[in-house]
Each structure stands twice: as structure tokens, then as C-alpha cells.
Scaffold this active site. Sequence first.
Site, PDB file in Angstrom:
ATOM      1  N   TYR A 156     -32.057  27.142 -34.378  1.00 22.23           N
ATOM      2  CA  TYR A 156     -31.250  27.945 -35.298  1.00 22.23           C
ATOM      3  C   TYR A 156     -32.234  28.387 -36.544  1.00 22.23           C
ATOM      4  CZ  TYR A 156     -28.203  28.049 -39.453  1.00 22.23           C
ATOM      5  OH  TYR A 156     -27.520  28.514 -40.452  1.00 22.23           O
ATOM      6  N   LYS A 160     -32.685  32.145 -37.543  1.00 21.35           N
ATOM      7  CA  LYS A 160     -32.442  32.805 -38.948  1.00 21.35           C
ATOM      8  C   LYS A 160     -33.809  33.465 -39.267  1.00 21.35           C
ATOM      9  CE  LYS A 160     -28.439  31.796 -39.214  1.00 21.35           C
ATOM     10  NZ  LYS A 160     -27.311  32.814 -39.777  1.00 21.35           N
TER      11      LYS A 160
HETATM   12  P1  NAD Z   1     -18.870  28.432 -40.536  1.00 18.19           P
HETATM   13  O1  NAD Z   1     -19.359  27.570 -39.405  1.00 18.19           O
HETATM   14  O2  NAD Z   1     -18.024  27.938 -41.565  1.00 18.19           O
HETATM   15  O3  NAD Z   1     -18.583  29.984 -40.548  1.00 18.19           O
HETATM   16  C1  NAD Z   1     -19.207  30.913 -39.553  1.00 18.19           C
HETATM   17  C2  NAD Z   1     -18.313  31.642 -39.051  1.00 18.19           C
HETATM   18  O4  NAD Z   1     -18.755  32.458 -38.015  1.00 18.19           O
HETATM   19  C3  NAD Z   1     -16.851  31.241 -38.434  1.00 18.19           C
HETATM   20  O5  NAD Z   1     -15.627  31.759 -39.029  1.00 18.19           O
HETATM   21  C4  NAD Z   1     -17.141  31.475 -36.865  1.00 18.19           C
HETATM   22  O6  NAD Z   1     -15.727  31.650 -36.329  1.00 18.19           O
HETATM   23  C5  NAD Z   1     -18.038  32.775 -37.079  1.00 18.19           C
HETATM   24  N1  NAD Z   1     -18.544  33.181 -35.897  1.00 18.19           N
HETATM   25  C6  NAD Z   1     -19.077  32.303 -34.920  1.00 18.19           C
HETATM   26  N2  NAD Z   1     -19.698  32.907 -33.870  1.00 18.19           N
HETATM   27  C7  NAD Z   1     -18.840  34.233 -34.058  1.00 18.19           C
HETATM   28  C8  NAD Z   1     -18.956  35.160 -32.940  1.00 18.19           C
HETATM   29  N3  NAD Z   1     -19.716  35.224 -31.789  1.00 18.19           N
HETATM   30  N4  NAD Z   1     -18.181  36.348 -33.460  1.00 18.19           N
HETATM   31  C9  NAD Z   1     -17.630  36.313 -34.613  1.00 18.19           C
HETATM   32  N5  NAD Z   1     -17.600  35.282 -35.444  1.00 18.19           N
HETATM   33  C10 NAD Z   1     -18.187  34.334 -35.182  1.00 18.19           C
HETATM   34  O7  NAD Z   1     -20.294  28.683 -41.279  1.00 18.19           O
HETATM   35  P2  NAD Z   1     -20.775  28.725 -42.841  1.00 18.19           P
HETATM   36  O8  NAD Z   1     -21.429  27.943 -43.386  1.00 18.19           O
HETATM   37  O9  NAD Z   1     -19.680  29.608 -43.554  1.00 18.19           O
HETATM   38  O10 NAD Z   1     -22.062  29.862 -42.676  1.00 18.19           O
HETATM   39  C11 NAD Z   1     -21.897  31.464 -42.680  1.00 18.19           C
HETATM   40  C12 NAD Z   1     -23.358  31.948 -42.387  1.00 18.19           C
HETATM   41  O11 NAD Z   1     -24.262  31.404 -43.289  1.00 18.19           O
HETATM   42  C13 NAD Z   1     -23.887  31.577 -40.980  1.00 18.19           C
HETATM   43  O12 NAD Z   1     -24.681  32.719 -40.719  1.00 18.19           O
HETATM   44  C14 NAD Z   1     -24.806  30.566 -41.335  1.00 18.19           C
HETATM   45  O13 NAD Z   1     -25.811  30.318 -40.251  1.00 18.19           O
HETATM   46  C15 NAD Z   1     -25.503  30.810 -42.542  1.00 18.19           C
HETATM   47  N6  NAD Z   1     -26.089  29.604 -43.250  1.00 18.19           N
HETATM   48  C16 NAD Z   1     -25.166  28.604 -43.748  1.00 18.19           C
HETATM   49  C17 NAD Z   1     -25.375  27.471 -44.405  1.00 18.19           C
HETATM   50  C18 NAD Z   1     -24.626  26.158 -44.792  1.00 18.19           C
HETATM   51  O14 NAD Z   1     -25.324  25.276 -45.355  1.00 18.19           O
HETATM   52  N7  NAD Z   1     -23.407  26.265 -44.730  1.00 18.19           N
HETATM   53  C19 NAD Z   1     -26.839  27.388 -44.923  1.00 18.19           C
HETATM   54  C20 NAD Z   1     -27.546  28.455 -44.486  1.00 18.19           C
HETATM   55  C21 NAD Z   1     -27.120  29.515 -44.034  1.00 18.19           C
END
Ligand code: NAD
Length: 248
Positions: A156, A160
Amino acid sequence: MFDLAGKIAIVTGGSRGIGRATSIALAQAGALVLVNYRSNEDAARETVRLIEDAGGKAEFVAFDVADPDSVDRSIKEALARHGQIDILVNNAGISIDQLLLRVSAKDLEMTWATNVNGAVYCAKACIRPMMKKRWGRIINLSSVVAESGNAGQAVYSASKAALLGLTRSLAREYASRGITVNAVAPGFIETDMTADLPPAAMQGIVDQTPLGRIGRPEEVAAAVVFLASEEAGYITGQVVRVNGGMHV
Ligand code: NAD
């Protein structure tokens, strides 16, 4: 505060979590938001409903970011309907947390296909109309672990970190066309992605965070809206860290 009236934005993975908060915040600033989802139509509808109830404009659009044909077709259809895409938020992402010795080839492929290839496909589909208009904003959701690393998240974190390379290269490639490309690197944010963390792991994260708590999706969304704004026009190739001071 920032005015995005007349702009068309697309947020991948916009049905929940950071993507939903970002869709809502962009719409509050006046953009018409295309809320992308892959499979959970009900959740995407709910994001659109929340936006419309607040007086904003949104539509949902189904595609899998990891499928280049589906990305191309859907973005072409959106362009035919709206004539333009001004703002792309590459938010869709997955995290399959494993120690390296347990990582399967399938986990690696799936993570890369969504987190890295997906961002490339979406940027590629949106860049030409942005070039024509000589204005565009691409914002890639990276992560604190891209820079700090994290045991159990090698794949992951690598995906990123790849987004940071993509961000910096696209920033250089398209600056002359009026397109800025930046990354937002959240720390640990309260969403479904972090919901299953064991309490001890969560406490460990809070202990490492100078602000003493994990973040809210709205706090990430605010950084995205700023980067999407006219006011951020001299910022490109940068990483905005929204991590409570966890990594400085
Ligand atoms: P989440 O899992 O709640 O949401 C991710 C969304 O992406 C979901 O709606 C999922 O259905 C969608 N998704 C996944 N694969 C897909 C695909 N192939 N096509 C279309 N949609 C797809 O996650 P989140 O926490 O809201 O994270 C959003 C972004 O922020 C991600 O890229 C994640 O890596 C990044 N992020 C999150 C955190 C955290 O702590 N939550 C920290 C750092 C980075």
C-alpha cells in the site's frame, strides 16, 4: 470561501469516506460533482442526495478505475454531457494490509491496479479536455505512509509513493497548459478503511500524532478544495500533508 461555480469535478470512489466528504465540499464550493463509484450504487446515491439536499449539484457515475475501457467510456460520456472536466480527484483506493511474507501476487496486482493504474487511467482520460481549456486541477490522494513507511503496509505504501512520483511528473508535464497536479497525503482518518483497526493499534496511532487524535474526512476534503481553487494556481507538484503532525 473558495468559488468553484461553473467547474465540473469528478471524484473517484466518491460514495463514502474521504471521497464523499470531498464530493460534498467541492459541491458546497459551487462545482457540479460527478461522484464515481464501482459497485455501491446506494452509497453513491446517498452522496448525491446529501449534496442536492444542501442545494448543490451532483450526479453519480459508475466505473471501475482499474478498468481502462470503462474509465475512458464513462469520462467520454461525462464530457459529452457537460462539455468539460475541470477537476479530477483520484481518491479511489484500497489497502490490503499484510506483512511482506504474506503478500500474494493477487494482492499486489489489485492494489496496483486500483491505486496506481486507476489514477493514471483517470488522469489520461481527463487531461486532453483540460489542455484544450488551458485550465485543470488534478489532485491525487496519497498517504502519510508513502513517506513514513509502515510495517504491514509495504505494498500500500509503495502504491501511495508511486502517486507522489506521478504527481510530480504530471505537474512538470502539464504546467505550461495551465494544469496543476498535487497530492494530498492524509494521516489516519476516520473512515471505513481504518474502522477495523484494533483499539491498541488505533491508540498507538493517536499516541504518535502530536494533535492527539485521528483526522476527519472533512479535514482532508478542505485541502482538496483549496488545491482545486483558483487561489491555489501557483501550487503544483506539491504534497499537502493532512496528518495531525504525525509525519513532519
Ligand atoms: P474508503 O475505503 O472508505 O473509500 C475508498 C473508496 O474507493 C470506496 O468508495 C471504494 O468503493 C472506492 N474504490 C475502491 N476501488 C475502486 C475502484 N476500482 N473503482 C472505483 N472506486 C473504487 O477509504 P477512505 O479512507 O475514504 O480513503 C480514500 C482515499 O484516501 C484512498 O485512496 C486511501 O488510500 C486514502 N487514504 C486514506 C486514509 C485513511 O486513514 N482513511 C489515510 C491516507 C490515505
